[in-house]
Design an enzyme around this catalytic site. Structure first.
Site, PDB file in Angstrom:
ATOM      1  N   ARG A  22       0.844  -1.197   0.000  1.00  0.00           N
ATOM      2  CA  ARG A  22       0.000   0.000   0.000  1.00  0.00           C
ATOM      3  C   ARG A  22       0.869   1.233   0.000  1.00  0.00           C
ATOM      4  O   ARG A  22       1.786   1.352   0.796  1.00  0.00           O
ATOM      5  CB  ARG A  22      -0.915   0.022   1.238  1.00  0.00           C
ATOM      6  N   SER A 113      -8.010  -1.123   0.774  1.00  0.00           N
ATOM      7  CA  SER A 113      -8.975  -1.503   1.796  1.00  0.00           C
ATOM      8  C   SER A 113      -9.627  -0.320   2.508  1.00  0.00           C
ATOM      9  O   SER A 113     -10.262   0.491   1.875  1.00  0.00           O
ATOM     10  CB  SER A 113      -8.288  -2.439   2.778  1.00  0.00           C
ATOM     11  N   HIS A 114      -9.400  -0.208   3.813  1.00  0.00           N
ATOM     12  CA  HIS A 114     -10.074   0.853   4.574  1.00  0.00           C
ATOM     13  C   HIS A 114      -9.361   2.196   4.431  1.00  0.00           C
ATOM     14  O   HIS A 114      -9.842   3.196   4.944  1.00  0.00           O
ATOM     15  CB  HIS A 114     -10.127   0.459   6.048  1.00  0.00           C
ATOM     16  N   ASP A 277     -16.167  -1.977   4.554  1.00  0.00           N
ATOM     17  CA  ASP A 277     -15.075  -1.071   4.180  1.00  0.00           C
ATOM     18  C   ASP A 277     -14.846  -0.984   2.678  1.00  0.00           C
ATOM     19  O   ASP A 277     -15.643  -1.505   1.890  1.00  0.00           O
ATOM     20  CB  ASP A 277     -13.787  -1.483   4.906  1.00  0.00           C
ATOM     21  N   ASP A 279     -12.985  -2.419   0.428  1.00  0.00           N
ATOM     22  CA  ASP A 279     -12.968  -3.609  -0.417  1.00  0.00           C
ATOM     23  C   ASP A 279     -13.937  -4.690   0.058  1.00  0.00           C
ATOM     24  O   ASP A 279     -13.916  -5.811  -0.449  1.00  0.00           O
ATOM     25  CB  ASP A 279     -11.542  -4.172  -0.513  1.00  0.00           C
ATOM     26  N   ASP A 281     -14.296  -6.385   2.922  1.00  0.00           N
ATOM     27  CA  ASP A 281     -13.974  -7.524   3.794  1.00  0.00           C
ATOM     28  C   ASP A 281     -14.197  -7.232   5.282  1.00  0.00           C
ATOM     29  O   ASP A 281     -14.174  -8.144   6.092  1.00  0.00           O
ATOM     30  CB  ASP A 281     -12.551  -8.052   3.524  1.00  0.00           C
ATOM     31  N   ARG A 282     -14.410  -5.968   5.613  1.00  0.00           N
ATOM     32  CA  ARG A 282     -14.661  -5.661   7.028  1.00  0.00           C
ATOM     33  C   ARG A 282     -16.148  -5.443   7.286  1.00  0.00           C
ATOM     34  O   ARG A 282     -16.913  -5.169   6.363  1.00  0.00           O
ATOM     35  CB  ARG A 282     -13.941  -4.380   7.436  1.00  0.00           C
ATOM     36  N   GLU A 364      -9.933  -7.965  15.656  1.00  0.00           N
ATOM     37  CA  GLU A 364     -10.533  -6.825  16.345  1.00  0.00           C
ATOM     38  C   GLU A 364     -10.795  -5.649  15.405  1.00  0.00           C
ATOM     39  O   GLU A 364     -11.542  -4.754  15.731  1.00  0.00           O
ATOM     40  CB  GLU A 364      -9.656  -6.375  17.510  1.00  0.00           C
ATOM     41  N   LYS A 376     -11.499 -12.261   5.030  1.00  0.00           N
ATOM     42  CA  LYS A 376     -12.602 -11.852   5.869  1.00  0.00           C
ATOM     43  C   LYS A 376     -13.707 -11.331   4.960  1.00  0.00           C
ATOM     44  O   LYS A 376     -13.448 -10.989   3.807  1.00  0.00           O
ATOM     45  CB  LYS A 376     -12.149 -10.821   6.894  1.00  0.00           C
ATOM     46  N   ARG A 496      -0.545   1.161  17.374  1.00  0.00           N
ATOM     47  CA  ARG A 496      -1.837   0.666  17.845  1.00  0.00           C
ATOM     48  C   ARG A 496      -1.666   0.146  19.264  1.00  0.00           C
ATOM     49  O   ARG A 496      -0.747  -0.628  19.540  1.00  0.00           O
ATOM     50  CB  ARG A 496      -2.357  -0.454  16.955  1.00  0.00           C
TER      51      ARG A 496
HETATM   52  C1  VG1 Z   1      -4.943  -3.670   9.816  1.00  0.00           C
HETATM   53  C2  VG1 Z   1      -5.690  -4.441  10.872  1.00  0.00           C
HETATM   54  C3  VG1 Z   1      -5.616  -5.933  10.591  1.00  0.00           C
HETATM   55  C4  VG1 Z   1      -6.153  -6.210   9.179  1.00  0.00           C
HETATM   56  C5  VG1 Z   1      -5.403  -5.361   8.179  1.00  0.00           C
HETATM   57  C6  VG1 Z   1      -5.967  -5.487   6.785  1.00  0.00           C
HETATM   58  O1  VG1 Z   1      -3.581  -4.027   9.835  1.00  0.00           O
HETATM   59  O2  VG1 Z   1      -5.177  -4.164  12.148  1.00  0.00           O
HETATM   60  O3  VG1 Z   1      -6.348  -6.615  11.561  1.00  0.00           O
HETATM   61  O4  VG1 Z   1      -6.003  -7.559   8.855  1.00  0.00           O
HETATM   62  O5  VG1 Z   1      -5.488  -3.980   8.542  1.00  0.00           O
HETATM   63  O6  VG1 Z   1      -7.322  -5.199   6.749  1.00  0.00           O
HETATM   64  P1  VG1 Z   1      -2.455  -3.146  10.558  1.00  0.00           P
HETATM   65  O7  VG1 Z   1      -1.174  -3.811  10.241  1.00  0.00           O
HETATM   66  O8  VG1 Z   1      -2.591  -1.759  10.004  1.00  0.00           O
HETATM   67  O9  VG1 Z   1      -2.784  -3.151  12.009  1.00  0.00           O
HETATM   68  V1  VG1 Z   1      -7.986  -4.451   5.410  1.00  0.00           V
HETATM   69  O10 VG1 Z   1      -9.672  -4.549   5.500  1.00  0.00           O
HETATM   70  O11 VG1 Z   1      -7.296  -2.959   5.524  1.00  0.00           O
HETATM   71  O12 VG1 Z   1      -7.365  -5.374   4.150  1.00  0.00           O
HETATM   72 CO    CO Z   2     -10.625  -4.317   3.796  1.00  0.00          CO
END
Ligand code: VG1
Ligand code: CO
Length: 543
Positions: A22, A113-114, A277, A279, A281-282, A364, A376, A496
């Site tokens: 990303r 993603s988000h 979100d 894409d 998956d959330r 989480e 997910k 985090r």
């Molecule tokens: C974050 C979340 C993690 C999730 C990842 C991808 O990662 O904490 O639980 O699997 O995003 O989700 P990180 O390394 O930023 O804590 V998604 O929906 O952004 O593909």
């Molecule tokens: Co996502």
């Protein structure tokens, strides 16, 4: 149509993180950036020749341009076929399903993603394996290594391929099959859930609001909730996907989906609400007057999944990422199920799902899913909730408080400090690591530390080991703090801090999470010196 080899040179920093590579969109749009990484994907998987892939993305800015590049590179590298979602769109779970259903050699998902989208925001590329799941670390390591030595890439010079209509075209010996992104996915959902029962629930006047956040799930949600299940038109909010998600973060949490939270807390609240979100998956789950934390959602789903036809035979086991609250562990214990604790990121669930050792998994960060795909799945989680609500006839609030009465409550919150100076953030983690050995026995606001360690995961299926997956500090009363640095951010470091406290006194199950966690929150700063290291007085986002 001509295949050309373009000379290039290694680009620094193309290391896939928690979920693919990303970067800022403009970085991806820079000279050779996307091309180099795609070539590194091919190199990392032993070439693309003769293989079939799935391709799709969440529709964010640069999605279709990137798809054209990837298709031209796949053709130039001798791929046999690429199955593409119409207009290069596929939700992440739908892509995972398609990879599995069509028995392809894997797929490329274009998504951050988000993370927000747009020319000044984020873009991402991720490779999924033939099982439909994100590439494991040994594979992404190979890709990263390939980015460091790359000197050229192969690409076809040709017109854009029409991705706007379903059907197959041939491009330099490679088939490009454009498919409806929704159809196969909906069929899978119909196998897993009791659509008749959910339809009957809506027929009673049950009200739902689903916020697609102008992201990829809009078309899926309209089809499933409104057309197939009979929820009134207008149940899906922000259902038109936009390249910049309407300027918001497509992140289904109480901060970025605040309007939906306000709605369920207000006078005219629907019975049930959810969001997903960028894409797809959330998921975030809400009921009238109540927000369900993702960790609690996983526990409630584990306890009740057998009510849905697809899970009527029971669960083989459950798994959660390490920072996810241990609410699901209590359910697993009561039900006699194995419960696995994995590092953050869906890729770590893949082996457990493939081996049939876990059926349900969760994080989480609003991720829940099962062995139906290897990602997910936001819409899936919403349907499982709906199926359970339809079956039990309970409200979300009752289901949740009954759950707490049975298992106790794991109060939970995550504090994020975003865009922190990367060196300071890693200094903080290093300092913490150095202290771990001395922490047990020490007293802080939350009580006496029982154990402190840095999480390492030994995969029980392939015996691979993943180290440095977060620092965890557990107190004598079972409370816990976890510290880790994000692997999905694109600016500086994101710290985090995950906070958890267990309560089983039936009089204390309905406090505000922030109050129940105040001692833990204070202890986190006492132990790690968050303010001193980051220079921040408060987190940017609390979920
Ligand atoms: C974050 C979340 C993690 C999730 C990842 C991808 O990662 O904490 O639980 O699997 O995003 O989700 P990180 O390394 O930023 O804590 V998604 O929906 O952004 O593909
Ligand atoms: Co996502």
């Amino acid at each position: 149509m001509e295949k050309i080899t373009v000379s290039s040179q290694p680009i620094e920093g193309q290391k896939p993180g928690t979920s693919g590579l990303r970067k800022k969109t403009k970085v991806f749009m820079g000279p050779h950036y996307l091309e180099n990484f795609v070539q590194a994907i091919w190199n990392g998987i032993g070439g693309a020749a003769g293989k079939t892939f799935v391709l799709g993305g969440d529709g964010r800015y640069f999605n279709e341009r990137a798809a054209q590049v990837i298709l031209r590179m796949a053709a130039a590298s001798g791929a046999a076929k690429v199955i593409v979602g119409k207009n290069a769109v596929l939700s992440t779970p739908a892509a995972s399903h398609l990879i599995r259903k069509r028995a392809t050699d894997g797929g490329i998902i274009m998504s951050a993603s988000h993370n927000p989208g747009g020319i000044d925001e984020d873009f991402g590329v991720k490779f999924n394996m033939a099982n439909g799941g994100p590439a494991p670390e040994d594979v992404t390591d190979r890709m990263f290594e390939a980015t460091k030595t790359l000197t050229s890439y192969d690409i076809l010079e040709t017109q854009d391929i029409d991705l706007s209509a379903v059907g197959t075209t041939r491009v330099a010996g490679m088939d490009v099959e454009v498919v409806d992104p929704v159809e196969d996915y909906v069929a899978l959902m119909e196998e897993l859930f009791d659509f008749d029962k959910i339809r009957a629930l809506f027929a009673t006047g049950f009200k739902m609001k689903f916020d697609a956040m102008h992201a990829v799930t809009g078309p899926y949600a309209h089809e499933i909730f409104e057309r197939r299940l009979g929820a009134p038109v207008g149940s899906v909010l922000n259902g038109v996907p936009l390249p910049d998600f309407g300027g918001r973060h497509p992140d289904p949490n109480p901060i970025w989906a605040k309007p939906l939270v306000d709605l369920v807390m207000g006078a005219d609240a629907p019975d049930f609400a959810a969001a997903s979100d960028g894409d797809g998956d959330r998921n975030m789950i809400l009921g009238r007057g109540v927000y369900v934390t993702p960790s609690d959602s996983l526990a409630v789903l584990a306890a009740n999944a057998h009510l849905a036809p697809g899970y009527a035979g029971g669960l083989a086991g459950v798994a959660r990422s390490m920072p996810t609250s241990r609410a699901v562990d209590r359910v697993a214990e009561a039900m006699g199920l194995d419960c696995f604790e994995t590092p953050t990121g869906w890729k770590f669930f893949g082996n457990l799902l493939d081996a049939g050792r876990a059926t349900l998994c969760g994080e989480e960060s609003a991720g829940t899913g099962s062995d139906h795909v290897r990602e997910k799945d936001g819409v899936w989680a919403v349907l499982l909730w709906l199926n359970i609500l339809a079956d039990t006839g309970k409200s979300v609030a009752t289901l949740l408080s009954d759950h707490w009465m049975t298992y106790g409550r794991n109060y939970y919150s995550r504090h994020d400090y975003e865009a922190v100076d990367a060196a300071r953030a890693s200094d903080m983690i290093d300092a913490l690591r150095g202290k771990l050995i001395d922490l047990p026995g020490q007293k802080f606001a939350a009580g006496i530390v029982e154990s402190a360690d840095e999480f390492a995961y030994d995969d029980p299926v392939d015996n691979s080991r993943s180290e440095r997956q977060g620092i965890r500090i557990t107190f004598e009363d079972g409370s816990r703090i976890v510290f880790r640095l994000s692997g999905t951010g694109t600016v500086g470091a994101t710290l985090r801090v995950y906070l958890e406290a267990y309560e089983n006194n039936s009089d204390k199950l309905h406090a505000k999470a922030e109050d129940a966690l105040s001692d833990i929150i204070a202890s986190a700063d006492q132990i790690a010196g968050i303010k001193a290291y980051t220079g921040r007085t408060a987190p940017d986002v609390k979920t």
